[in-house]
Structures are given as structure tokens and as C-alpha cells.
Design a protein around this motif. Structure first.
Motif, short mmCIF file in Angstrom:
data_model
loop_
_atom_site.label_atom_id
_atom_site.label_comp_id
_atom_site.label_asym_id
_atom_site.label_seq_id
_atom_site.Cartn_x
_atom_site.Cartn_y
_atom_site.Cartn_z
N ASN A 159 0.82 -1.21 0.00
CA ASN A 159 0.00 0.00 0.00
C ASN A 159 0.85 1.26 0.00
OD1 ASN A 159 -2.29 -1.59 0.09
ND2 ASN A 159 -2.33 -1.64 2.34
N GLY A 160 1.99 1.21 0.69
CA GLY A 160 2.85 2.39 0.74
C GLY A 160 3.41 2.75 -0.62
N ASN A 161 3.77 1.78 -1.44
CA ASN A 161 4.30 2.07 -2.78
C ASN A 161 3.25 2.71 -3.68
OD1 ASN A 161 6.75 0.99 -1.98
ND2 ASN A 161 6.22 -1.09 -2.65
N LYS A 162 1.99 2.24 -3.60
CA LYS A 162 0.92 2.82 -4.43
C LYS A 162 0.68 4.28 -4.07
CE LYS A 162 -1.51 -1.56 -5.17
NZ LYS A 162 -2.79 -2.31 -4.96
N PHE A 163 0.69 4.59 -2.76
CA PHE A 163 0.47 5.96 -2.33
C PHE A 163 1.59 6.90 -2.83
CE2 PHE A 163 1.19 9.30 0.88
CZ PHE A 163 -0.03 9.96 0.79
N LYS A 164 2.83 6.41 -2.82
CA LYS A 164 3.95 7.23 -3.30
C LYS A 164 3.82 7.53 -4.79
CE LYS A 164 7.31 5.69 0.19
NZ LYS A 164 8.59 4.97 0.43
N ARG A 165 3.38 6.54 -5.56
CA ARG A 165 3.24 6.78 -7.00
C ARG A 165 2.16 7.82 -7.28
NH1 ARG A 165 4.15 1.08 -7.35
NH2 ARG A 165 1.89 0.67 -7.44
N ARG A 166 1.04 7.76 -6.57
CA ARG A 166 -0.02 8.75 -6.78
C ARG A 166 0.45 10.14 -6.37
NH1 ARG A 166 -5.29 5.53 -4.24
NH2 ARG A 166 -5.38 3.88 -5.85
N LEU A 167 1.23 10.23 -5.30
CA LEU A 167 1.71 11.53 -4.84
C LEU A 167 2.65 12.16 -5.86
CD1 LEU A 167 1.48 13.41 -2.39
CD2 LEU A 167 3.50 12.31 -1.43
N ARG A 168 3.47 11.34 -6.51
CA ARG A 168 4.36 11.87 -7.56
C ARG A 168 3.56 12.42 -8.74
NH1 ARG A 168 7.15 6.85 -7.13
NH2 ARG A 168 8.83 6.91 -5.58
N ARG A 169 2.51 11.74 -9.12
CA ARG A 169 1.70 12.23 -10.24
C ARG A 169 1.06 13.57 -9.92
NH1 ARG A 169 -1.57 6.63 -11.75
NH2 ARG A 169 0.26 5.44 -12.47
N VAL A 170 0.55 13.74 -8.69
CA VAL A 170 -0.07 15.02 -8.29
C VAL A 170 0.96 16.15 -8.32
CG1 VAL A 170 -1.19 16.23 -6.38
CG2 VAL A 170 -1.86 13.88 -6.93
N TYR A 171 2.14 15.89 -7.83
CA TYR A 171 3.19 16.92 -7.83
C TYR A 171 3.56 17.32 -9.26
CZ TYR A 171 4.07 16.33 -2.83
OH TYR A 171 3.94 16.32 -1.46
N SER A 172 3.69 16.34 -10.16
CA SER A 172 4.05 16.65 -11.55
C SER A 172 2.98 17.49 -12.23
CB SER A 172 4.27 15.34 -12.32
OG SER A 172 5.29 14.56 -11.73
#
Length: 376
Positions: A159-172
């Protein structure tokens, strides 16, 4: 008793000669790591034997005489009796053991051989250092650790890896929107300026404007314009000065000033040269007065030297000499005499044997009781 003194001397000296029998020579052995026993042995001294070193250097005899309170003749007789006993035992048993040092035997060619017997560590720098046991590192331990780490990574939730990927997309996405808004705002503000034309950013237009400005600058002069040369301008200035009567006065002032500067400069240079020559002469006199001391004796001098030790290598002898000179004494190295291979180190030398014997007790306070007098 003689064997006891031989072992004691091997702690402090690289070579101990047994007159009429041979010489025991020590060499440095570095620390040893045993690959099977997994032990580390500290540095030590290993003893070898040379049967050609039979001429006495006075070390063993003087040491026995001093510690037993007897004369040098009586000490020499004790050493001779010890050598005779060793030779008799070799003839009968073909074996002679020197306590805690090694064993002597005759080989098939009737040559004397020496086998070093590992015992006490004769190197003073390793005093008190024991043999260290090192536990070997097992290869399977690293394999177990890697398997445990891999198992922990598999058990960790994703679950932690999925959350990090979504956070990167929002920042970009947010960064792209901000950059686009800033660019649009800058273009809008530029368009509001009445005296600024966006078409002026065209590099072709800038080049055309520069060409027009250059042509306008070149057309500022008339076609029949002729510039004045440097020679013509200087000639006009000179005529003006002559007419005003100033040229003669200026030349006289320049000549007077130049002569004064030259006189003062010549006077200062002559003083500097004389001072430099005096300094050079003083340095030459000082260099001639310095005489380097003699640190190595290579020829017979007939003087009597107080010897602190004998060394089989020149490098060790020079190290001993520097130690003596640090103590404030006149340390010297005496090259081997005929029939010997030892480099001897002295702490002082005298013209007669009486003077040397009278001063040896004073030097024993610093260098121990094993020092002796040698006539070179």
C-alpha cells in the motif's frame, strides 16, 4: 652460566660471538597469520648460526667478567671451557642444546648445523604480546541474512508504494500548471505596455536596425573631410611653445631633474652593492669555519672506544649511533675489522686505555653493564 649470558645478550644485540665456536645472529620476523589454526603471532626475533664468526669482539667476555666480578682472563677461561664442553658433547652424542635458544648437530658432510628452538620472544618491542586466536567468518551467515531480508521485503505491504506513486503524479501535474500560468501572465503584462512591440523580438529586425545606425554614423562627416596627422599636430604645439618662450625653460628643468635622479640612484646602488659584498664575505667565512664531525670510522686510529653494541647491518648501527648522539655523547660507527662482520657503535673514544677504563663506569649508568672497551 655462559648460556644464560648468551641469551640475555640476544635481547639487546643483533649478534653474539662465542669465541672459538661461532656467532649467533638474530633477524626480525614480522607478525604471522596462521591460515589453519586461525592465530596471529606477534613480531619476534629468529636466531641463526654462523660458524665462521670465531674471532672475539669482547662482548661476551666483558659481560661475564662484569656480572661475576672477575677479570677478563678468568671470563675468557670460562668461555673456553664452555666451548670445549660443547665440542665434546657433539662428538659423543652428535647433539648439543643451548638452553631456550636451539640445538647444534653435525650433518652428513660433518658441517655444524643449528636448529632454532621457538621459546621466549627475544624482541623487546613485543614483550607481553600473546598469540591471538581469531574466529573464522562463516560463509553461510551472509546467505542466511540475505534470505531473511528478502522474506521481510516480501511480507511488507504494497500500500505504501501505491500511495507514493499517486503523490508523484499530483506533484508533476501541479508543477506543470504553475509554470504554464506564470508564462501566460508574463506575456499578458508585456502586451499591456504601449511602447513595447512583441515583434521586436525578431533577430532579423534587430540586425537591420544595427545596419541603419552604422550607416547614419558614417554619414556624419562630409565627403571632402581629411583627418589631421599626429606629426602635424605636434609641430603646431612646438611652434606655440617656442613663441611663448617656454620650451627652453622646460628642457633645462627636465635635464636638471634627470641628473639629480641619476646621481641619487647611482649613490644608492653603490651602497647596496658594498653591503651585499660584505654579507657574502661573512657567509663565506662562516661556511669555512663549519667542520662536519666524523660519524663513521673506516680505518685504524689507535684510539680506545667505549662500545655499546655490535650490529650485523649498517642500518641498525646508524640507528644506534643516532640514539647515542641524542643523549649528548659522541656517537660513532666503526666498520668491521679484519675477520669480523660486525658494525660496532661507540659512545666515546680516548687516547689511552686508562682513560677509557676510568670513564666506562660513568657510561654504564646510561647504556647498561654490557658495554666494553675496544682498541681500534
Amino acid at each position: 652460566m655462559v648460556a644464560k649470558h648468551i641469551k640475555s645478550l640476544l635481547y639487546d644485540h643483533d649478534c653474539v660471538i662465542i669465541p672459538g665456536f661461532g656467532g649467533l645472529i638474530t633477524r626480525y620476523v614480522p607478525a604471522v597469520v596462521h591460515p589453519v589454526k586461525h592465530t596471529i603471532t606477534p613480531p619476534s626475533k629468529r636466531v641463526a648460526f654462523n660458524e665462521k664468526l670465531v674471532l672475539t669482539d669482547g662482548l661476551l667476555i666483558n659481560t661475564i667478567a662484569y656480572y661475576n666480578g672477575i677479570s677478563a682472563v678468568e671470563a675468557q677461561q670460562m668461555v673456553a671451557a664452555f666451548v670445549m664442553q660443547a665440542n665434546n658433547q657433539l662428538k659423543t652424542d652428535n647433539r648439543f642444546e643451548l638452553s631456550d635458544i636451539g640445538v647444534f648437530r653435525y650433518n652428513a658432510a660433518h658441517r655444524l648445523e643449528f636448529e632454532y628452538k621457538t621459546g621466549d620472544n627475544l624482541l623487546e618491542a613485543s614483550f607481553g604480546l600473546p598469540e591471538i586466536s581469531a574466529r573464522p567468518v562463516r560463509a553461510e551467515e551472509s546467505v542466511v541474512l540475505r534470505s531473511l531480508q528478502k522474506k521481510r521485503e516480501q511480507d511488507t505491504p504494497q500500500n505504501g508504494n501505491k500511495f507514493k506513486r499517486r503523490l508523484r503524479r499530483v506533484y508533476s501535474t501541479a508543477a506543470g500548471l504553475i509554470i504554464a500560468g506564470l508564462t501566460g501572465s508574463a506575456l499578458y503584462l508585456l502586451s499591456l505596455q504601449t511602447d513595447y512591440n512583441l515583434s521586436s523580438l525578431n533577430p532579423i529586425a534587430q540586425f537591420n536596425n544595427a545596419t541603419i545606425n552604422n550607416q547614419a554614423t558614417a554619414s556624419d562627416y562630409t565627403p571632402d573631410y581629411v583627418p589631421v596627422t599626429e606629426e602635424e599636430r605636434l609641430a603646431v604645439y612646438q611652434n606655440l611653445l617656442l613663441n611663448a618662450g617656454l620650451a627652453t625653460d622646460l628642457e633645462a628643468d627636465l635635464i636638471a631633474a634627470t641628473s639629480e635622479i641619476n646621481d641619487s640612484t647611482w649613490h644608492n646602488e653603490s651602497i647596496a652593492l658594498s653591503e651585499a659584498s660584505e654579507n657574502i664575505a661573512d657567509q663565506v667565512v662562516e661556511e669555512e669555519a663549519i667542520v662536519e664531525p666524523v660519524l663513521t670510522i673506516t680505518e685504524k686510529t689507535g684510539r680506545f672506544y667505549i662500545i655499546t653494541g655490535g650490529y650485523s647491518r649498517l642500518q641498525n648501527a646508524e640507528t644506534g649511533r643516532e640514539e647515542i648522539r641524542k643523549n649528548g655523547h659522541d656517537g660513532k660507527v666503526l666498520t668491521p675489522l679484519r675477520g669480523s662482520r660486525l658494525f660496532r657503535v661507540s659512545a666515546a673514544d680516548f687516547a689511552t686505555a686508562e682513560e677509557a677504563q676510568a670513564a666506562i663506569n660513568e657510561y654504564r649508568k646510561t647504556y647498561g653493564n654490557s658495554i666494553w672497551v675496544l682498541n681500534n
